[in-house]
Design an enzyme around this catalytic site. Structure first.
Site, PDB file in Angstrom:
ATOM      1  N   ASP A  67      17.253 -22.319   0.437  1.00  0.00           N
ATOM      2  CA  ASP A  67      18.325 -23.202   0.868  1.00  0.00           C
ATOM      3  C   ASP A  67      17.684 -24.469   1.420  1.00  0.00           C
ATOM      4  O   ASP A  67      16.469 -24.609   1.433  1.00  0.00           O
ATOM      5  CB  ASP A  67      19.232 -22.514   1.890  1.00  0.00           C
ATOM      6  CG  ASP A  67      18.483 -22.127   3.172  1.00  0.00           C
ATOM      7  OD1 ASP A  67      17.274 -22.433   3.273  1.00  0.00           O
ATOM      8  OD2 ASP A  67      19.092 -21.522   4.067  1.00  0.00           O
ATOM      9  N   ASP A  84      23.291 -14.592   2.033  1.00  0.00           N
ATOM     10  CA  ASP A  84      22.007 -14.515   1.333  1.00  0.00           C
ATOM     11  C   ASP A  84      21.542 -13.075   1.095  1.00  0.00           C
ATOM     12  O   ASP A  84      20.566 -12.864   0.372  1.00  0.00           O
ATOM     13  CB  ASP A  84      20.921 -15.257   2.124  1.00  0.00           C
ATOM     14  CG  ASP A  84      21.158 -16.752   2.158  1.00  0.00           C
ATOM     15  OD1 ASP A  84      21.642 -17.296   1.147  1.00  0.00           O
ATOM     16  OD2 ASP A  84      20.876 -17.378   3.198  1.00  0.00           O
ATOM     17  N   ASN A 113     -20.605   9.485  -5.676  1.00  0.00           N
ATOM     18  CA  ASN A 113     -19.268   8.893  -5.709  1.00  0.00           C
ATOM     19  C   ASN A 113     -18.796   8.561  -4.293  1.00  0.00           C
ATOM     20  O   ASN A 113     -18.205   7.504  -4.039  1.00  0.00           O
ATOM     21  CB  ASN A 113     -18.294   9.866  -6.383  1.00  0.00           C
ATOM     22  CG  ASN A 113     -16.925   9.256  -6.617  1.00  0.00           C
ATOM     23  OD1 ASN A 113     -16.812   8.148  -7.106  1.00  0.00           O
ATOM     24  ND2 ASN A 113     -15.881   9.982  -6.246  1.00  0.00           N
ATOM     25  N   ASP A 134     -18.518   4.609  -2.578  1.00  0.00           N
ATOM     26  CA  ASP A 134     -17.175   4.170  -2.172  1.00  0.00           C
ATOM     27  C   ASP A 134     -17.165   3.508  -0.790  1.00  0.00           C
ATOM     28  O   ASP A 134     -16.270   2.714  -0.493  1.00  0.00           O
ATOM     29  CB  ASP A 134     -16.205   5.359  -2.152  1.00  0.00           C
ATOM     30  CG  ASP A 134     -15.517   5.555  -3.500  1.00  0.00           C
ATOM     31  OD1 ASP A 134     -15.532   4.612  -4.306  1.00  0.00           O
ATOM     32  OD2 ASP A 134     -14.960   6.641  -3.733  1.00  0.00           O
ATOM     33  N   ASN A 139     -21.118   5.343 -15.586  1.00  0.00           N
ATOM     34  CA  ASN A 139     -21.810   6.540 -15.101  1.00  0.00           C
ATOM     35  C   ASN A 139     -21.402   7.793 -15.875  1.00  0.00           C
ATOM     36  O   ASN A 139     -22.243   8.616 -16.256  1.00  0.00           O
ATOM     37  CB  ASN A 139     -21.514   6.751 -13.613  1.00  0.00           C
ATOM     38  CG  ASN A 139     -22.134   5.678 -12.743  1.00  0.00           C
ATOM     39  OD1 ASN A 139     -22.952   4.878 -13.202  1.00  0.00           O
ATOM     40  ND2 ASN A 139     -21.739   5.639 -11.473  1.00  0.00           N
TER      41      ASN A 139
END
Length: 851
Positions: free
Chosen positions: A330, A591, A680, A684, A655
């Site tokens: 607006d 709205d 793994n 991470d 891998n």
């Protein structure tokens, strides 16, 4: 009062005193002490149980089917005698889940603290007086006071209502507000027909009411509906992209899992060892930390946005915020200064008129519908004692576009009506001029020309009319007829000083489009002042345009004027069908539908309650610069999340393929299952600091979405580099140096883990490593984990993990081939950029708003 089929009281039936007494309340409200006791006893008035916390969040880290199968196979392995190997695998799985739990829990707490800064309050009667309390603190028995724009905080029985209309679309799908009163409803009435009941989650469109709370939180009708749909929440564009990405990984994982398992059986390796190895590889390919990485990135993004005065209510829209291509807004407070000023009270002849001023103040000062900037501007400097006596009110609504007050004035009751000029003219028969009262048709064209001239100067123009109603004690909408036009009211909300924010958004690939209910002349004036040069498309033209033609019709339109709430939603939906990611900025009652339907609903802290509730993002400052800051931070959050997806996927793919090939070439498993899981887990850990990483300017320049094709290309190109280097390491270790099995496994373990971390630092940017440095947290964590990985074969943990110390010549070989890997990746970046700019524009289906 009776009970419904579900056993709950039918509180909308029977006499009001009986219904209220059934919940131990009265029509006079509660004491503060009683309300506090009820809140402690029954808990906060919330529908959801909140985000997963504690043991539920912890257990969710282990609900992946692959993880469950791995745990089951490990337990089976321990049952047949391999206790040490199985215990190590379970410890690594538990540590990985614990890391994810810690990250998500910390992120959730941070976001809860931010969202507490934006709350919706409601008025209740406590200890005989009206007080404002958070919606969560409303309890059964509270007497709530409701006005236009208020969200209904709980299921209620109406005690008193005045011209009350409630929007129930969130529950019933009704397009228009429905009238409510205190008349009892039949026990078997369907929900839309329960005219004396108010439902949690709906909102007041017009009028006022007092109502007693009968059900709260999860006991409410809204709560029951929410539970039924809780398993199917609306998805964002980012979530849909992650779903497509997940399906890609599932297809790859199933193919590799079955192939590796069968190959190992054909090579006459033990079934349990083959199964555990295959499952460990599958776990390695699965981005287990993705939920935690996303949660951490989003919460960090939310904290950064809060520092820029942007509060995120729904974390999942941050990426869509960054991907926004169109912002519908607006004009009040964004393109204009946001300060409405009364600039003129004019007679029908266009002259200043004190009588018009007096009547306007009667209408504005005595209305009880809802506070608004127009009436506040009229009343500026007016002492309340100077107002007359209010008899009754026909509140403003967005269909009539009029507000009428029946007041005691002069010779008797008089109806004073103000509103949009054309809406007021529709109910007038005469006009008061300097020459006396004349038929309206004699001055209509002159009034409309004056309206156009004033609007072209940037004024908002309202009409004011009166009608004597001798002896009247009430007023209805039907009384707005045969009125006399007495004058015009003009208001100014000056445009902002410059259009720099709009140009800044345009440079970021975001088009600003003005959508207003104001007349075309005022809209054109404001738009031109901020360089939105476009002839307004008005609501009547929108209504005449079929849905299938609307996307093309509005492609180049940047100004929409004289539109109603449903047309705002049509504009938004048409833009989404064109492939745009659409944000909507609004703060009014009308709205709410568009805020629900937008990809990103944006409101402000000073908005009406229903707008704040519908929005996903709330601004503490209403200006476009704040939105531009938020979009930039949303893109940074998206960029850092995408770094994890791309680099982790390519490294894991490389891998897994490398180990699959090695399993066929070597007379032994290249890595033990526990080693696969440990690498793994270790690789991470640096990803958890990605939320702190920097983003290059070019990564923030354009809107972007998750593109599975780009991720797949990234995985194949950079995963292939990883496979090539892995096989070079295999050849050097097995056929050149002829190292023992445990040394081979230690070398591969170090090489896989360290390389993934180093490649993350290289591929996080399209720029060369030296031109785009990672954040201190990311670089520090990565280097620390590399050091830990290299040290593990020399530590006391080496024997339990099946590792052996690495000879200097092996370490030198690994270092040399790691440098080859880095050089190959840096070279490939010039041919296949890791982070291609831009967004893929695709048609998007409308997302339902649901309760």
């Amino acid at each position: 009062m009776g009970r419904a089929d579900d056993g709950r009281e039918v509180f909308w039936a029977g006499p009001l005193p009986q219904a209220v007494a059934a919940v131990g309340a009265s029509t006079a409200g509660l004491t503060g002490e009683r309300a506090a006791a009820l809140l402690r006893e029954h808990g906060p008035n919330r529908v959801d149980a909140g985000a997963r916390r504690g043991w539920r969040l912890l257990l969710s880290q282990f609900t992946s089917p692959i993880i469950l199968i791995l745990i089951a196979a490990t337990v089976l392995s321990m049952a047949v005698g391999d206790l040490i190997d199985g215990a190590i695998i379970l410890v690594i799985v538990a540590a990985s889940g614990g890391l994810g739990f810690w990250q998500e829990h910390a992120a959730g707490r941070a976001v809860d603290a931010l969202q507490a800064r934006v709350r919706v309050d409601t008025e209740v009667v406590r200890d005989g007086g009206e007080v404002s309390v958070p919606v969560e603190d409303v309890v059964v028995g509270d007497l709530v006071v409701l006005r236009a724009g208020d969200v209904v905080p709980a299921d209620c029985r109406i005690v008193q209502a005045e011209r009350l209309q409630v929007d129930q679309a969130v529950l019933t799908g009704e397009s228009f507000p429905v009238p409510k009163s205190d008349d009892p409803s039949p026990p078997d009435a369907e929900l839309p027909a329960r005219g004396n009941a108010l439902w949690m989650g709906t909102h007041v469109a017009s009028g006022t009411a007092r109502a007693v709370v009968m059900r709260t939180g999860r006991d409410s009708t809204f709560g029951a509906v929410s539970r039924r749909v809780a398993s199917r929440p609306a998805s964002t564009g980012f979530q849909r992209g992650l779903t497509r990405f997940g399906l890609l990984l599932v297809r790859i994982m199933v193919f590799l899992l079955v192939g590796i398992f069968v190959a190992n059986l054909l090579m006459h390796r033990p079934v349990i060892d083959s199964l555990l190895f295959s499952l460990a590889l599958a776990v390695g390919l699965t981005p287990q930390m993705l939920p935690a990485i996303v949660a951490v990135s989003l919460s960090a993004g939310a904290r950064a946005m809060a520092a820029h005065r942007v509060i995120v209510k729904r974390l999942d829209v941050i990426e869509d915020f960054g991907a926004m291509t169109v912002l519908l807004t607006d004009k009040t407070g964004t393109l204009t200064a946001g300060t409405v000023t009364l600039t003129g009270c004019l007679s029908v002849d266009g002259e200043p008129d004190t009588e018009v001023t007096r009547l306007a103040r009667l209408n504005a000062g005595l209305q009880r519908g809802f506070p608004n900037p127009i009436d506040a501007a009229i009343m500026t400097g007016q002492p309340p004692a100077d107002l007359g006596a209010r008899i009754a009110e026909a509140p403003y609504d967005f269909t009539r576009q009029r507000l009428s007050l029946l007041v005691r004035d002069g010779d008797g009751p008089t109806l004073v009506t103000k509103g949009a000029l054309r809406a007021v003219l529709d109910v007038c028969a005469t006009a008061r001029t300097a020459a006396g009262t004349v038929p309206l048709d004699e001055v209509r064209e002159r009034v409309l020309r004056r309206f156009t001239a004033l609007s072209d100067e940037g004024n908002r123009v309202l009409g004011l009319a009166v009608r004597p109603m001798p002896g009247a004690t009430a007023v209805a909408v039907t009384d707005e007829r045969e009125m006399t036009l007495v004058g015009l009211l003009t208001f100014q909300d000056p445009p902002r000083a410059d259009a720099a924010a709009i140009r800044r958004l345009a440079d970021m690939g975001v088009t600003v489009r003005l959508v207003t209910g104001d007349n075309r002349h005022a809209a054109r004036h404001v738009a031109a002042s901020v360089d939105l040069a476009s002839e307004p498309l008005i609501g009547a033209d929108l209504a005449a345009c079929p849905d299938d033609q609307l996307p093309e019709r509005i492609a180049d339109v940047t100004v929409f004027a004289e539109v109603d709430p449903l047309q705002k939603e049509r504009i938004l939906t048409a833009l989404r069908h064109r492939g745009d990611v659409v944000g909507f900025l609004g703060d009014g009652i009308n709205d709410a539908p568009a805020l629900h339907a937008a990809d990103v609903g944006i409101s402000v802290d000073t908005a009406v309650d229903v707008a704040k509730q519908a929005a996903a993002i709330v601004l503490l400052d209403k200006n476009l610069d704040v939105i531009a800051d938020g979009i930039r931070l949303g893109r940074r959050t998206f960029t850092n999340t995408l770094k994890y997806i791309r680099v982790n996927t390519s490294a894991s793919f490389g891998n897994v393929v490398s180990m699959s090939i090695a399993a066929l070439l070597l007379p032994f498993l290249p890595l033990l299952p526990r080693q696969v899981l440990l690498l793994n887990f270790l690789s991470d850990i640096p990803y958890t600091t990605l939320s702190t990483d920097h983003a290059d300017p070019e990564q923030l320049q354009h809107p972007r979405t998750v593109d599975v094709r780009t991720i797949r290309r990234f995985m194949l190109v950079y995963g292939s580099i990883s496979i090539t280097v892995d096989l070079l390491v295999l050849g050097a270790l097995h056929w050149w140096w002829h190292v023992p099995t445990d040394v081979f496994r230690a070398a591969w373990f170090v090489q896989f883990t360290a390389t993934e971390i180093i490649v993350l630092l290289v591929l996080r940017s399209n720029r060369s490593f030296l031109r785009s440095r990672p954040s201190t947290a990311l670089a520090g964590t990565g280097l620390l984990l590399i050091a830990v990985t290299v040290a593990l074969p020399f530590s006391p943990l080496a024997a339990p993990l099946g590792l052996a110390p690495l000879p200097p010549v092996v370490l030198a070989t690994l270092a040399a081939l790691t440098l080859v890997n880095v050089a190959a990746n840096e070279t490939a970046k010039h041919l296949v950029p890791p982070d291609p700019p831009g967004t893929r524009r695709v048609p998007r289906r409308r997302r339902g708003s649901g309760p």
